[in-house]
Structure formats: C-alpha cells, structure tokens
Design an enzyme around this catalytic site. Structure first.
Site, PDB file in Angstrom:
ATOM      1  N   ASP A 118       0.840  -1.204   0.000  1.00 16.89           N
ATOM      2  CA  ASP A 118       0.000   0.000   0.000  1.00 16.89           C
ATOM      3  C   ASP A 118       0.873   1.251   0.000  1.00 16.89           C
ATOM      4  O   ASP A 118       1.988   1.231   0.529  1.00 16.89           O
ATOM      5  CB  ASP A 118      -0.908  -0.034   1.235  1.00 16.89           C
ATOM      6  CG  ASP A 118      -2.083   0.912   1.111  1.00 16.89           C
ATOM      7  OD1 ASP A 118      -2.283   1.491   0.022  1.00 16.89           O
ATOM      8  OD2 ASP A 118      -2.803   1.085   2.103  1.00 16.89           O
ATOM      9  N   THR A 153     -10.690  -6.921  -5.826  1.00 17.16           N
ATOM     10  CA  THR A 153     -11.987  -6.801  -6.506  1.00 17.16           C
ATOM     11  C   THR A 153     -12.459  -5.341  -6.432  1.00 17.16           C
ATOM     12  O   THR A 153     -13.021  -4.794  -7.378  1.00 17.16           O
ATOM     13  CB  THR A 153     -13.010  -7.722  -5.795  1.00 17.16           C
ATOM     14  OG1 THR A 153     -12.401  -8.997  -5.591  1.00 17.16           O
ATOM     15  CG2 THR A 153     -14.269  -7.899  -6.591  1.00 17.16           C
ATOM     16  N   GLU A 154     -12.186  -4.704  -5.273  1.00 15.99           N
ATOM     17  CA  GLU A 154     -12.624  -3.309  -5.072  1.00 15.99           C
ATOM     18  C   GLU A 154     -11.822  -2.320  -5.939  1.00 15.99           C
ATOM     19  O   GLU A 154     -12.288  -1.227  -6.218  1.00 15.99           O
ATOM     20  CB  GLU A 154     -12.467  -2.913  -3.587  1.00 15.99           C
ATOM     21  CG  GLU A 154     -13.456  -3.587  -2.644  1.00 15.99           C
ATOM     22  CD  GLU A 154     -13.092  -5.026  -2.290  1.00 15.99           C
ATOM     23  OE1 GLU A 154     -11.919  -5.427  -2.480  1.00 15.99           O
ATOM     24  OE2 GLU A 154     -13.988  -5.770  -1.842  1.00 15.99           O
ATOM     25  N   ASN A 155     -10.614  -2.706  -6.363  1.00 19.11           N
ATOM     26  CA  ASN A 155      -9.782  -1.801  -7.178  1.00 19.11           C
ATOM     27  C   ASN A 155     -10.400  -1.470  -8.533  1.00 19.11           C
ATOM     28  O   ASN A 155     -10.030  -0.473  -9.158  1.00 19.11           O
ATOM     29  CB  ASN A 155      -8.369  -2.372  -7.395  1.00 19.11           C
ATOM     30  CG  ASN A 155      -7.471  -2.279  -6.183  1.00 19.11           C
ATOM     31  OD1 ASN A 155      -6.547  -3.062  -6.014  1.00 19.11           O
ATOM     32  ND2 ASN A 155      -7.725  -1.313  -5.302  1.00 19.11           N
ATOM     33  N   ARG A 163      -5.441  -1.747   8.508  1.00 19.55           N
ATOM     34  CA  ARG A 163      -6.635  -2.499   8.102  1.00 19.55           C
ATOM     35  C   ARG A 163      -6.231  -3.776   7.403  1.00 19.55           C
ATOM     36  O   ARG A 163      -5.119  -3.894   6.911  1.00 19.55           O
ATOM     37  CB  ARG A 163      -7.465  -1.674   7.097  1.00 19.55           C
ATOM     38  CG  ARG A 163      -8.206  -0.514   7.638  1.00 19.55           C
ATOM     39  CD  ARG A 163      -9.109   0.049   6.533  1.00 19.55           C
ATOM     40  NE  ARG A 163      -8.340   0.574   5.411  1.00 19.55           N
ATOM     41  CZ  ARG A 163      -7.822   1.793   5.359  1.00 19.55           C
ATOM     42  NH1 ARG A 163      -7.963   2.624   6.375  1.00 19.55           N
ATOM     43  NH2 ARG A 163      -7.138   2.191   4.301  1.00 19.55           N
ATOM     44  N   GLU A 207       0.248 -13.335  12.263  1.00 19.13           N
ATOM     45  CA  GLU A 207       0.823 -12.198  12.990  1.00 19.13           C
ATOM     46  C   GLU A 207       0.816 -11.005  12.043  1.00 19.13           C
ATOM     47  O   GLU A 207       1.203 -11.130  10.879  1.00 19.13           O
ATOM     48  CB  GLU A 207       2.271 -12.499  13.411  1.00 19.13           C
ATOM     49  CG  GLU A 207       2.408 -13.629  14.390  1.00 19.13           C
ATOM     50  CD  GLU A 207       1.914 -13.260  15.787  1.00 19.13           C
ATOM     51  OE1 GLU A 207       1.910 -12.062  16.134  1.00 19.13           O
ATOM     52  OE2 GLU A 207       1.528 -14.182  16.523  1.00 19.13           O
TER      53      GLU A 207
HETATM   54  C1  FPP Z   1      -1.532   0.099  -3.550  1.00 17.70           C
HETATM   55  O1  FPP Z   1      -1.167   1.456  -3.574  1.00 17.70           O
HETATM   56  C2  FPP Z   1      -1.099  -0.613  -4.737  1.00 17.70           C
HETATM   57  C3  FPP Z   1      -1.907  -1.176  -5.705  1.00 17.70           C
HETATM   58  C4  FPP Z   1      -3.372  -1.140  -5.646  1.00 17.70           C
HETATM   59  C5  FPP Z   1      -1.356  -1.814  -6.900  1.00 17.70           C
HETATM   60  C6  FPP Z   1      -0.166  -2.697  -6.678  1.00 17.70           C
HETATM   61  C7  FPP Z   1       0.441  -2.965  -7.987  1.00 17.70           C
HETATM   62  C8  FPP Z   1       1.754  -2.995  -8.253  1.00 17.70           C
HETATM   63  C9  FPP Z   1       2.825  -2.802  -7.247  1.00 17.70           C
HETATM   64  C10 FPP Z   1       2.199  -3.183  -9.662  1.00 17.70           C
HETATM   65  C11 FPP Z   1       2.070  -4.545 -10.265  1.00 17.70           C
HETATM   66  C12 FPP Z   1       2.670  -5.593  -9.440  1.00 17.70           C
HETATM   67  C13 FPP Z   1       3.030  -6.844  -9.827  1.00 17.70           C
HETATM   68  C14 FPP Z   1       3.234  -7.876  -8.787  1.00 17.70           C
HETATM   69  C15 FPP Z   1       3.233  -7.242 -11.206  1.00 17.70           C
HETATM   70  P1  FPP Z   1      -2.305   2.557  -3.641  1.00 17.70           P
HETATM   71  O2  FPP Z   1      -2.502   2.964  -5.055  1.00 17.70           O
HETATM   72  O3  FPP Z   1      -3.529   2.040  -2.960  1.00 17.70           O
HETATM   73  O4  FPP Z   1      -1.656   3.701  -2.817  1.00 17.70           O
HETATM   74  P2  FPP Z   1      -2.419   4.852  -1.999  1.00 17.70           P
HETATM   75  O5  FPP Z   1      -3.185   4.171  -0.890  1.00 17.70           O
HETATM   76  O6  FPP Z   1      -1.303   5.698  -1.484  1.00 17.70           O
HETATM   77  O7  FPP Z   1      -3.314   5.583  -2.938  1.00 17.70           O
END
Ligand code: FPP
Length: 248
Positions: free
Chosen positions: A23, A69-71, A197, A210
């Site tokens: 995150d 799923t929420e993304n 969370r 943990e």
């Molecule tokens: C959370 O940060 C990150 C994601 C929802 C995407 C994660 C994806 C990658 C790291 C790239 C692809 C990975 C692989 C394994 C190929 P956020 O956008 O929720 O950050 P924020 O909470 O600061 O907005």
C-alpha cells in the site's frame, strides 16, 4: 546495515508463508508530485527486491495483494494502467523468476481478469511451474469474501453431487476450496503505508496470522524493511489460544 539485520534473522524460524498488502504507491507519487501511475511503476521495483530477498532467505510462499476486486472502482485510466503494468511486468520479470527458481502462482477470480492479463499470467505460471525455491502468489481480482463465497459454491456443488455429505464439511474442506487452498496459511502479514486495516485480504487464512504494520510506502519498502518485519515476527510468541506456559 543490511548485513547486520540479515545476520540477526534466525533462518530456522522463518515464516514459511508471508503475505503483503502493498500500500502507498499513490501517496508516494503524490509526495513527489508524480502521477499515481508512476507510484505503481516504482512499486514493481519493490516487488522484485522483496521476491528475490524472500527466496534467497528461504521463505517458501510469498503472497502479494496486487489487485483487489474493489480496485475496479478506481478511475478507469488507473485500472487500465495497472493492468498494462501487470502484463508488462509479468513478461519482463520471467527471467528474474527463472534466475531465482521462483514459481509464479495466483489466487482470486483469475477467469474474470482482462483476457490479455489472464493469458500472460497463465503463460508465466506454466513457464515457471517446475521452479521450487519459492511460490510467488499474486492475489489478482481478489477479495477474501469473494473467495469464501466461491468456495461455498464449490462445496455446495460437491454436496449436491453426493461427493460429500453436509456433515463432512469442516475447516479443512473450506481451506482447500479457497483459491489459496494448495498453500499453507501465512504466518506473517505485512502492510505498508501506515494503514491499520486488513481490507478483505485472506480473512480465513489469517485467523492466526501475525500482523506487522510499517509507515513506509510500498515503493520505498526495501530489503532492510523486509528484514525488520521478519525480525519483529521472530520476537513474537505464537500461542494459538493457549497460555504462554503451554507453548514453552
Ligand atoms: C496500492 O497502492 C497498490 C496497488 C493497488 C497496486 C499494486 C500494484 C503494483 C505494485 C504493480 C504490479 C505488481 C506486480 C506484482 C506485477 P495505492 O494505489 O492504494 O496507494 P495509496 O493508498 O497511497 O493511494
């Protein structure tokens, strides 16, 4: 510094399975006045570092919450950018996986990923299927509640087909029916960026996990940060509902 931390890790007491909620990509980018998508691109670098470090240490399973799923509710251009990045990363990182003898796996509603992402993912899973140092498990189009509903339907189907009776339903059948069913439960969950969370991630599997939280944003999560999480885990006493005396 890194040498120091790694030396403190007891490799006989490593978590077999580590799960990570990656995150803070967006906030990291914002802090640097960059578009959010650049945060995801830098996030890939952390994925590479953590996967290589985990495999070298001897961790056997590493699950990364990559797309929930929420993304899908994010702005369309960001969803598209993450999917493009996913396809590109899987393609370009095959050599990293092979070099480190890592097998790629996935959990979640893989059938309903965009077709190109699904194709790339399944192809990488096939190409790396004989690797055996560590399983790198991407949670994609994943939510724990979706997985539990999906497992419930599978079990109902087994009852309907007289393969099992209602009385046969137990925790083990539910565990095995989840898309994570072939993996042991994570002993350690790491979440970056200071959020406290669980966000619909491995709710069933983390019953005794943990939790480790760090304020570091995912693009800045490096080897040392990973070692610190493991060292913190190794200081804990896992009691599984028993008393401290019973576990000693
Ligand atoms: C959370 O940060 C990150 C994601 C929802 C995407 C994660 C994806 C990658 C790291 C790239 C692809 C990975 C692989 C394994 C190929 P956020 O956008 O929720 O950050 P924020 O909470 O600061 O907005």
């Amino acid at each position: 510094m890194s040498e120091n931390l790694i030396d403190q890790i007891d490799t006989d007491k490593l978590p077999l399975h580590i799960a990570i909620i990656m995150d803070g990509n967006g906030r990291w980018a914002k802090k640097k006045s960059l578009p959010r998508v650049v945060g995801h691109e830098y996030g890939v670098k952390s994925v590479r570092v953590v996967a290589e470090t985990a495999a070298k240490l001897g961790v056997k399973y590493l699950t990364l919450y990559t797309f929930s799923t929420e993304n899908w509710n994010r702005p369309a251009f960001e969803v598209k950018a993450i999917m493009t990045l996913l396809v590109r990363t899987i393609r370009s990182e095959i050599k990293t996986l092979q070099k480190n003898n890592i097998r790629l796996k996935a959990i979640g509603d893989i059938d309903n990923l965009p077709p190109d992402a699904k194709k790339e993912l399944l192809s990488a899973i096939e190409l790396t299927k004989n690797n055996d140092s560590m399983d790198l498990i991407l949670a994609l189009n994943y939510s724990a509640r979706w997985d539990i509903v999906h497992a419930t339907k599978k079990i109902a189907e087994m009852v309907k087909n007289n393969e099992i009776s209602i009385n046969d339903i137990n925790e083990s059948i539910i565990s095995k029916s989840l898309t994570s069913g072939e993996f042991p439960e994570p002993e350690l969950l790491i979440r970056t960026s200071g959020e406290l969370r669980i966000s619909n991630f491995m709710l069933w599997e983390l019953a005794y996990g943990e939790f480790y939280f760090t304020d570091i944003y995912w693009p800045e999560f490096d080897k040392n940060a990973f070692y610190k999480a493991i060292l913190d885990y190794q200081k804990r006493e896992r009691r599984f509902g028993k008393t401290s005396e019973q576990v000693h």
